[in-house]
Design an enzyme around this catalytic site. Sequence first.
Site, mmCIF file in Angstrom:
data_model
loop_
_atom_site.group_PDB
_atom_site.id
_atom_site.type_symbol
_atom_site.label_atom_id
_atom_site.label_comp_id
_atom_site.label_asym_id
_atom_site.label_seq_id
_atom_site.Cartn_x
_atom_site.Cartn_y
_atom_site.Cartn_z
ATOM 1 N N GLU A 173 38.344 34.508 39.547
ATOM 2 C CA GLU A 173 39.159 34.337 38.345
ATOM 3 C C GLU A 173 39.518 32.869 38.124
ATOM 4 O O GLU A 173 39.441 32.353 36.996
ATOM 5 C CB GLU A 173 40.432 35.173 38.477
ATOM 6 N N HIS B 116 48.245 35.323 44.859
ATOM 7 C CA HIS B 116 48.137 36.685 44.328
ATOM 8 C C HIS B 116 48.985 37.599 45.220
ATOM 9 O O HIS B 116 48.573 37.947 46.320
ATOM 10 C CB HIS B 116 46.678 37.139 44.341
ATOM 11 N N PRO B 117 50.181 38.006 44.779
ATOM 12 C CA PRO B 117 51.081 38.739 45.672
ATOM 13 C C PRO B 117 50.597 40.135 46.041
ATOM 14 O O PRO B 117 51.002 40.679 47.070
ATOM 15 C CB PRO B 117 52.388 38.802 44.872
ATOM 16 N N SER C 261 47.284 41.030 46.353
ATOM 17 C CA SER C 261 45.892 41.000 46.798
ATOM 18 C C SER C 261 45.714 41.750 48.114
ATOM 19 O O SER C 261 46.599 41.752 48.974
ATOM 20 C CB SER C 261 45.439 39.552 46.979
ATOM 21 N N ASP D 26 38.219 37.502 47.097
ATOM 22 C CA ASP D 26 37.071 36.942 46.388
ATOM 23 C C ASP D 26 37.217 37.068 44.880
ATOM 24 O O ASP D 26 36.845 36.158 44.128
ATOM 25 C CB ASP D 26 35.789 37.654 46.849
ATOM 26 N N GLY D 27 37.749 38.198 44.406
ATOM 27 C CA GLY D 27 37.933 38.393 42.976
ATOM 28 C C GLY D 27 38.924 37.404 42.381
ATOM 29 O O GLY D 27 38.743 36.913 41.261
ATOM 30 N N PHE E 266 39.611 34.383 43.588
ATOM 31 C CA PHE E 266 38.921 33.097 43.590
ATOM 32 C C PHE E 266 37.975 33.010 42.395
ATOM 33 O O PHE E 266 37.892 31.978 41.719
ATOM 34 C CB PHE E 266 38.152 32.934 44.905
ATOM 35 N N THR F 217 51.191 34.613 40.767
ATOM 36 C CA THR F 217 50.737 35.299 39.553
ATOM 37 C C THR F 217 51.547 36.558 39.306
ATOM 38 O O THR F 217 51.960 37.252 40.235
ATOM 39 C CB THR F 217 49.248 35.640 39.650
#
Length: 609
Positions: free
Chosen positions: A236, A170-171, A173, A231-232, A234, A201
């Site tokens: 997903e 996730h670039p 995040s 955490d979000g 993960f 992503t």
Amino acid sequence: MEKSYDDDDSSFPHPGGGDGGLSSPFFLDHAGEVLLSRNQDGLSWKFLDSSDCEGTTCLGIINSEDCKTEIKFSDIYAVEFANYGLVHSPKSGLRHAKECFRERLLHTQEMYRFTVHGFQSSPKEPCLWKLAAFTFGHMDLQTCQSWMDQLNYSLIKEVDRPRNLLVFVHPRSGKGNGSKVWETVSKIFIRAKVNTKVIVTERAGHAFDVMTSIQNKELHSYDGIIAVGGDGFFNEIINGYLLSRLKVPLPPSPSDIFNSVQSRGSSSVQEQGDAVHGTDQKEHYPLLPDSVQEVMNFRTVNGSCEGIEDPNHPFSGGRPRFGLIPAGSTDAIVICTTGARDPVTSALHIILGRKIFLDAMQVVRWKTASTSTIEPFIRYAASFAGYGFYGDVISESEKYRWMGPKRYDYVGTKIFLKHRSYEAEVMFEEADPDNGKATTHTRSKTWPFRNTTRPEKIPCRAKCSICNSKAEDENIIRTTPISYPEKTRWCRTKGRFLSIGAAVMSNRNERAPDGLVVDAHLSDGFLHLILIKDCSRPKYLWHLTELAKRGGEPLNFEFVEYHKTRAFTFTSIGEESVWNLDGEIFEAHHLSAQVLRGLIPLFASGPEI
């Protein structure tokens, strides 16, 4: 005088085949002459010159009193041939390493070399793993090559280690450094000869779509699925995997339980006026009839009455392990499962094949009317689900994503000052506490707002006895949902709440060092339901302050209800908030949740406490 070795030197034995003990003389770079030994568990080396031993601690090598150091094969992630080159050793007679640095009195000699890559735990923070490299030199190429072959063969025998991984990055995040974090740790995977297919992503839901559409044949070609993010993110990936594959009976809906009790003629509950808490209702329901048990046992995620027997069911052939490399705003899952919010530590847990199991919470949003054609909507959470304060914070913070992680502090303060409460009805399973099942914690009250009883708290840790207490049944427990025994009891509480939280794990993070529930375990088969009743701002601030400090007692207030349960239902009344599922927004008027014990295999070993 410094000793050298030539090709004809036979004063020490050379390595041979088999798993027996082996030993050979080597020069350890920046340390000195050692006798390197190999046994079934790992490597050890003892300094041949005691004067070399005394100066090595400052050089990153920790020695015992007899100048012997060892590293287990389970802690070695790579062995590399370093070609012919310089090997440094301290000058004979030096007693303190600081003199080496000050006077630069290091001798060098060209040799054939190989490097053993492992890790060392930080002395102050045992959960924090630091990369460690030990380079050994010898004048004989064949000796180095033979040791290399033997060591690599031993590493191949570590069967739980991954060889092929699917990695999602996730670039944006956290602070927007997801790609940078992966760039840092990817070198460790390359050195360990772990193949990675990397997907960066490009939009919200990208990882979810990939996990939903990927064919099982391709999925099984990977030894694990890794998330580089928070955490979000993960959450997903977990949902993309589970929603398209897992069929399990759903928990009972709020109407299932309510109607069953009404059909048995349960008496009404009298309201209890309370100046602090507002209207509050609580009732212990009798045993559930068989009709509700049937609904609970046979309704599945697609709304049908199919069982979970499926020849193509991926869980029957084993589940892929998941991994998480922290790059998020809070990274509570990583902190709870490794003990450190450190990308290198997490990468090493993955490469070395560490494994634990995590409970997961299945959350179901039910249709609001019996005539509705909308089927139940299911999501899974690995760490936390929160309503009220937690939902308002995550919803409002979407407007301030440009602030990065600081948005949570800003928005949290705004929501606290607004001091909203929401009316709701919560029902939860209460099994017999004498049988070690779900429990309700009640404490005697004392002035002004605290409670006196403080039960013993046992935090989750590596090789946790609580999480492993049913190891003999883990194959059954970890492939099926919880079963509700015939004598299941349900309790109801109704009133106005500032927040409702359900924790799957302790949720330790930098803002709450002990987490929401300090003794919540990773795989004990329970949800930890926390109900914060409507109260004044100063009282709620006191509760939040206790959360923010180590050793605090955030649950030890008369306006806080804490219940250890396996399932609960929720119904909102009037104005509504939203639910926060592992950092993602989830809207629900009627909601049910249950724990699925040990559903998620994870690359981790638990925190060292």
